[in-house]
Structure formats: C-alpha cells, structure tokens
Scaffold this motif. Sequence first.
Motif, PDB file in Angstrom:
ATOM      1  N   TYR A  25       0.925  -1.473  -0.116  1.00 35.09           N
ATOM      2  CA  TYR A  25       0.186  -0.341   0.195  1.00 35.09           C
ATOM      3  C   TYR A  25       0.490   1.655   0.033  1.00 35.09           C
ATOM      4  O   TYR A  25       1.114   2.318  -1.061  1.00 35.09           O
ATOM      5  N   GLU A  26       1.695   1.490   0.912  1.00 33.17           N
ATOM      6  CA  GLU A  26       2.701   2.927   1.151  1.00 33.17           C
ATOM      7  C   GLU A  26       3.341   2.890  -0.739  1.00 33.17           C
ATOM      8  O   GLU A  26       3.847   3.740  -0.311  1.00 33.17           O
ATOM      9  N   GLU A  27       4.485   1.691  -0.641  1.00 32.35           N
ATOM     10  CA  GLU A  27       4.949   1.512  -1.254  1.00 32.35           C
ATOM     11  C   GLU A  27       4.815   2.169  -3.479  1.00 32.35           C
ATOM     12  O   GLU A  27       5.304   2.611  -3.652  1.00 32.35           O
ATOM     13  N   ASN A  28       3.382   2.165  -3.315  1.00 31.74           N
ATOM     14  CA  ASN A  28       2.729   2.622  -4.899  1.00 31.74           C
ATOM     15  C   ASN A  28       1.580   3.859  -4.345  1.00 31.74           C
ATOM     16  O   ASN A  28       1.273   4.381  -5.433  1.00 31.74           O
ATOM     17  N   ARG A  29       1.607   4.049  -2.594  1.00 33.19           N
ATOM     18  CA  ARG A  29       0.788   5.239  -2.732  1.00 33.19           C
ATOM     19  C   ARG A  29       0.998   6.228  -3.206  1.00 33.19           C
ATOM     20  O   ARG A  29       0.073   7.322  -4.449  1.00 33.19           O
ATOM     21  N   VAL A  49     -10.333   6.264  -5.416  1.00 32.37           N
ATOM     22  CA  VAL A  49      -9.492   5.354  -5.913  1.00 32.37           C
ATOM     23  C   VAL A  49      -8.360   4.645  -6.176  1.00 32.37           C
ATOM     24  O   VAL A  49      -8.905   2.779  -6.010  1.00 32.37           O
ATOM     25  N   TYR A  50      -7.858   5.110  -5.164  1.00 29.83           N
ATOM     26  CA  TYR A  50      -6.228   3.944  -4.990  1.00 29.83           C
ATOM     27  C   TYR A  50      -6.684   2.917  -4.338  1.00 29.83           C
ATOM     28  O   TYR A  50      -6.088   1.614  -4.678  1.00 29.83           O
ATOM     29  N   GLN A  51      -7.509   3.017  -3.260  1.00 29.82           N
ATOM     30  CA  GLN A  51      -7.858   1.289  -1.799  1.00 29.82           C
ATOM     31  C   GLN A  51      -8.961   0.893  -2.959  1.00 29.82           C
ATOM     32  O   GLN A  51      -8.806  -0.494  -2.947  1.00 29.82           O
TER      33      GLN A  51
ATOM     34  N   PHE B  62      -4.928   1.937   7.144  1.00 34.56           N
ATOM     35  CA  PHE B  62      -3.407   2.758   7.038  1.00 34.56           C
ATOM     36  C   PHE B  62      -3.348   3.524   6.450  1.00 34.56           C
ATOM     37  O   PHE B  62      -2.667   4.598   7.306  1.00 34.56           O
ATOM     38  N   GLU B  63      -4.588   4.476   6.064  1.00 35.67           N
ATOM     39  CA  GLU B  63      -4.571   5.724   5.598  1.00 35.67           C
ATOM     40  C   GLU B  63      -4.474   6.428   6.754  1.00 35.67           C
ATOM     41  O   GLU B  63      -3.809   7.707   6.610  1.00 35.67           O
ATOM     42  N   LYS B  64      -5.292   6.535   7.566  1.00 38.60           N
ATOM     43  CA  LYS B  64      -5.508   7.633   8.601  1.00 38.60           C
ATOM     44  C   LYS B  64      -4.297   6.785   9.627  1.00 38.60           C
ATOM     45  O   LYS B  64      -3.345   8.054  10.301  1.00 38.60           O
ATOM     46  N   GLU B  65      -3.078   6.092   9.597  1.00 40.99           N
ATOM     47  CA  GLU B  65      -2.151   6.349   9.849  1.00 40.99           C
ATOM     48  C   GLU B  65      -1.116   7.090   9.332  1.00 40.99           C
ATOM     49  O   GLU B  65      -0.342   7.647  10.099  1.00 40.99           O
TER      50      GLU B  65
END
Lengths: 189, 245
Positions: A25-29, A49-51, B62-65
């Motif tokens: 999730y973080e690597e592509n966000r 959209v990303y999620q 995850f987004e909140k964090e």
Amino acid sequence: MENDQVEIKLEDLRTGSDTVLRKVYEENREKFLNYARRYNLSEDENIDVYQDAYIIFYDNVMSGKIERFTSSVSTYLFAIGKYLIFDLIRKNKKTVGSDFDLSRVGDDNLPTDTIEMERAELTTEQFLLQKHFTTLGTKCQELLTLFYYRGYNIQEIMAHENYNSENVVKAAKSRCMKTLRERIQENAY
Amino acid sequence: MDKELLLYNYFSKQLTADQQKLFEDLLKSDSDFKKQFDFEKDVKEVILNQETVKLKNKLVGFEKEISKDKSVRKLPRSIYQKWAMAASIALLMGLGWLGYTNFAGPNYNDLYQENFQGYPNTVYTITRSDSDQTRERDAFVAYESGDFKGAADGFKTISKNSPTNYLDFYLGMSYLQLHQLKQAKTYFTNTINGKSNFVDEANWYMALIAIKEENKATAKQYLMQLTAADSYNQAKAKQLLEKLD
C-alpha cells in the motif's frame, strides 16, 4: 537507481499478512496519487480510487484470476486505477482540463480478460448465508476462509492450523459446511 | 468418481482434464451435485465479500496512520521548551554553516538524489494471457526488470514506426537510468515538443537532469512549468524551486 522496492511475491500477498499489505500500500501510494492528481478529482476521491484499485487487485489474486505476476504490482494497480478513474469521471461527468486527453485512461492494454473489475453484489440468499456464516465458530470460519478464500488445500490447512491429519481437516470442513447448511434450513421458515 | 472429491478438486483448482469433463457433465445431469456446487460457490462468494470488507477497513486504517504521521508532529509542551533551548544553541552553531552553504549554493547532488525516483510502467500491462511476443512487450518487460539497456534498444526499434506517444518518454527514462544524460535529454525534449501525455513528467526529469548538471537556471525553467495547479509533482517542484533560490 534506486529501484529499492523488494519484489513482492503472490504467495506473500496470499498469506494476508498486514505487514505485506501495508508495504504494498505504502510503496505505491505516492506514485499513484501523484499520477491521479492530474485528473481534477478531489484528494479523497484519489485515495478512494487507489484503495478500490488495491482491493480489486487483491481480490483477483485471491480468487485466482491472477495466477502469477507477469507485471509488477505497480503496473497492475495503475492499470486498474486508471480504469476506475475513467469510470469515475464518466459517472460524475467531471470537467477535466482542456489539455487533458480522456483517451489516455482508456488506451491501456487492460487485462480485462484476466482481471475482474467489478463484482456482483450479494444476492438475498448470499446475504443470509453471510449472516449465518458469521455465527459459526472461529475455527470453522478460519478453516473455510483458508480453503475458499486463501486457496489452501487440505495439506496446507493441516500444517497451518496444526491439525493431526488430513482426515481430521476433511471431517472438520464437512462438519462446518453441514452446520452452516442446517442453520440456513432452521431459519428458512 | 467420488463427487465430493470432484468438488474439492474444483475449488482447489486441481481438476484434471477428464475430471473437468465429468464435472461439467454432472452439473448438467445431477441436480443434487449442482445444488452442492452452488452452495459451495455461494460460500466462497460470501467469504470473498467478507474479506473485501475487512481489507477495505485495513486500508482505511493504513491511510489514517499515514495521515497522522504526516500531520505536524507536535511535541508535548513540557519537552517543547527543552527542545527550543537546544534548538537555539544549534541555531547559533548552525549560523556559521548556513553562511557557508549560502555562498556555496545548493548541494546539487543531494537534491538530485533526494528527488529522483524511477517512473513506473503505467502504459503497458503485461498480462499472463499475452501470446503476442511483441517488441513493445519485450521492451516493457526489460524496463520493469531494470534492464534499461535492453529497454532502450527495444523502445528505439519500435519508436520509428509507432504512433504511440509515450515511447519517447520511456526512452528518455531508460537513458536516464543508464546515466546517459545527453540521450535522455533528447528524448525528453521530443516528449515535451510532441503531443505526448507525459509532458509534465518530462519537464520534471529535465529539471532533475539540469540539477545533476548543476545548471540552476535551466532547472528552474523546467520546474516553473510544473507550478500550475494539478501539475505532476507540483508540490515537489515548488519545494525544489525554493531550495534552488
């Protein structure tokens, strides 16, 4: 460069480990949001959209539609995300900048033949089935989830859940399904 | 054959060709078998749905964090004062250094390293079902696997006859990854001058090349192109402009 991303394997994703899920999730966000920002959607819409792209990608991995990676995870996420952006713009009839070419989001070689972009909503019967499924014991829910969702076979479930033998797993699975069926029948009248 | 085993093999994707045939025949001819199959399929669907909801919740978490991490990290008031004192001392000590760096100008190499990130393949999805071993596919496979020499060769071969507008950009990226700045600049310039969808991205990488070459004026010129709303890397471009000033 600088390509410091460690390759994620399909098996890593299948385990459902939070660490792996978050890492992907973080690597592509940032990359994705940077890309999406040009389409005049709000930041919340971009994140949604990303999620959604992430969920569709993951669902396809778990349902076996993606059996092995032939592209990087980024490429899958971008391809699905672009499709979703296009869909959202179409639905919202969003105004886009004059220098923006809508065909850009539609001209990909989207793997529509392998990736399922949308799933039908649960039918009434399935919705009831879901209700009864949640009343099963944790062990039963875990076992059925491992088999039907994570794609584990009987031997893998035996190892994962510390069962004594394959027969014990098979018997447990049959018992869980029987209980589920009985609960539906009990409540059918 | 045991019908239960047949269903087990179906759901664990282990049906042989013969079993597949038998499975399909039974679905048509045996209503009990079909009923059992539908039930298991529904269970699978229900679990998939449930897990999707769980995943969505995880992503929201995850987004909140991430947002929390990004928001201003305020120090508790009690320790704030200690830090303020320490900062004052550091500030005094740092003034000498600041004076030095002001005269010396920005550290171009650091700026480049901090801001350079490869650009992913966002245009060509290499699917499992691809049977056509096209040159474009091969080039993108090379690009994704970090074989930028192979990618550049591949893109160059097809760019002559291809109407696609992204090849120049990916050629530029491949050369940039190979640290062949002259060639990279040629293809990014083509991208900017052509009707490409990657003009913003090309401006960004041209700015980074100028920074690598310690050419402040040119870097600023390209970065200025990205300061308009909704431009690619708009925020980063503004930051870089400040650092270059």
